[in-house]
Scaffold this motif. Structure first.
Motif, mmCIF file in Angstrom:
data_model
loop_
_atom_site.group_PDB
_atom_site.id
_atom_site.type_symbol
_atom_site.label_atom_id
_atom_site.label_comp_id
_atom_site.label_asym_id
_atom_site.label_seq_id
_atom_site.Cartn_x
_atom_site.Cartn_y
_atom_site.Cartn_z
ATOM 1 N N ASN A 7 0.856 -1.196 0.000
ATOM 2 C CA ASN A 7 0.000 0.000 0.000
ATOM 3 C C ASN A 7 0.886 1.237 0.000
ATOM 4 O O ASN A 7 1.658 1.440 0.933
ATOM 5 N N ASP A 175 -4.228 9.219 0.976
ATOM 6 C CA ASP A 175 -4.367 7.767 1.144
ATOM 7 C C ASP A 175 -4.990 7.487 2.499
ATOM 8 O O ASP A 175 -5.765 6.550 2.645
ATOM 9 N N MET A 176 -4.620 8.292 3.478
ATOM 10 C CA MET A 176 -5.131 8.123 4.852
ATOM 11 C C MET A 176 -5.678 9.452 5.334
ATOM 12 O O MET A 176 -5.034 10.481 5.155
ATOM 13 N N TYR A 196 -11.737 7.606 -2.019
ATOM 14 C CA TYR A 196 -11.140 6.305 -1.719
ATOM 15 C C TYR A 196 -10.071 6.364 -0.630
ATOM 16 O O TYR A 196 -9.193 5.508 -0.558
ATOM 17 N N SER A 197 -10.188 7.375 0.223
ATOM 18 C CA SER A 197 -9.218 7.466 1.328
ATOM 19 C C SER A 197 -9.558 6.426 2.386
ATOM 20 O O SER A 197 -10.729 6.134 2.618
ATOM 21 N N GLU A 198 -8.534 5.909 3.034
ATOM 22 C CA GLU A 198 -8.743 5.044 4.196
ATOM 23 C C GLU A 198 -8.938 5.962 5.404
ATOM 24 O O GLU A 198 -8.158 6.884 5.617
ATOM 25 N N TYR A 221 -2.766 1.076 8.387
ATOM 26 C CA TYR A 221 -3.030 1.423 6.981
ATOM 27 C C TYR A 221 -2.452 0.348 6.050
ATOM 28 O O TYR A 221 -3.084 -0.088 5.096
ATOM 29 N N ARG A 224 -4.587 -2.636 5.562
ATOM 30 C CA ARG A 224 -5.914 -2.482 4.958
ATOM 31 C C ARG A 224 -5.898 -2.977 3.511
ATOM 32 O O ARG A 224 -4.899 -2.862 2.803
ATOM 33 N N ARG A 226 -7.116 -2.265 -0.008
ATOM 34 C CA ARG A 226 -7.686 -1.192 -0.843
ATOM 35 C C ARG A 226 -8.088 -1.791 -2.187
ATOM 36 O O ARG A 226 -7.271 -2.399 -2.870
#
Ligand code: IPE
Ligand code: IPE
Ligand code: MG
Length: 234
Positions: A7, A175-176, A196-198, A221, A224, A226
């Motif tokens: 990721n 991303d986060m 599409y952010s975590e 993260y 996770r 994705r």
């Protein structure tokens, strides 16, 4: 735990919430919490960009709705903001961070707007980038982008048009997104960019956030999955 250590983490974003409660717990005025929050902001941004090697960091510092707060609190936050810009301009070589302000700046005094422009200019030589969302509202951002496109004569607007005209500009989407302070909402933050952010929510109040907890969040993260709508290993 799944291993998705591939990721990528190009952009980490923080909703810096909980300053007021942090101060209240100490029987101190909310402004005291913001002061401590500003110190924490410097520490965490520096850590993410220069120790963790993340290319982009962004923070939610002041929303378009935060003007509803008492005058004294708003003034206190704006003073901290100006103070921060002054140190950026002075100590820029130490920070080695490119600063960009995201939000509607037209409401600020000419003096503050000039300082914002100067901060961006003197830091523009650096690669690692920090976005400070100030007078930022996710809905306004999209509306502003659409109006700009209309004023340029566009009659058909695509998703790419919006992506290219929102405040984040060259920054990739986060991303986060980490929200401190225990609330489970985005509060008008990155409405477009967060598709599409975590998302991460921690009860830790912003001034109490530690580098260790940031490390733990980044580890989570990495675990996770994705999908971006697809199927893994299809
Ligand atoms: C976040 O902390 C900082 C800003 C919104 C400027 P708060 O001031 O919202 O802190 P709490 O949520 O009241 O504890
Ligand atoms: C979000 O926090 C805005 C910032 C952290 C700058 P708020 O404290 O303003 O959010 P709400 O009002 O609790 O949703
Ligand atoms: Mg809050």
């Amino acid at each position: 735990m799944a291993d998705n250590s591939e990721n990528v983490l190009n952009h980490i974003s923080f909703i810096m919430d909980g300053n007021g409660r942090w101060a209240k717990k100490r029987l101190m005025p909310r402004e005291f919490g913001h002061k401590q929050g500003a110190k924490k902001f410097r520490e965490i941004v520096q850590y993410c960009l220069h120790d963790k090697g993340i290319k982009y960091v962004s923070v939610y510092a002041f929303s378009t709705e935060n003007w509803k707060r008492p005058d004294g609190e708003v003034k206190g936050i704006l003073n901290l903001f100006v103070e921060y810009m002054n140190t950026c301009i002075k100590e820029n070589d130490e920070n080695k961070t490119r600063v960009r302000f995201l939000g509607n700046r037209s409401v600020f005094s000419e003096e503050i707007q000039a300082k914002m422009a100067e901060t961006e200019l003197v830091t523009s030589k650096y690669e690692r980038t920090m976005g400070i969302c100030i007078n930022y509202g996710g809905r306004d951002e999209i509306v502003d982008a659409v109006n700009k496109l209309i004023s340029e004569g566009k009659t058909h607007i695509t998703a790419d048009d919006i992506t290219n005209n929102i405040y984040t500009g060259i920054m990739p989407p986060p991303d986060m997104i980490v929200r401190t302070g225990g609330e489970y909402r985005l509060s008008n933050y990155f409405m477009w960019q967060s598709a599409y952010s975590e998302l991460f929510f921690t009860k830790t109040l912003w001034p109490d956030l530690t580098k260790k907890e940031v490390d733990e969040l980044i580890e989570e993260y990495k675990s996770r999955q994705r999908n971006f709508g697809g199927v893994k290993n299809a």
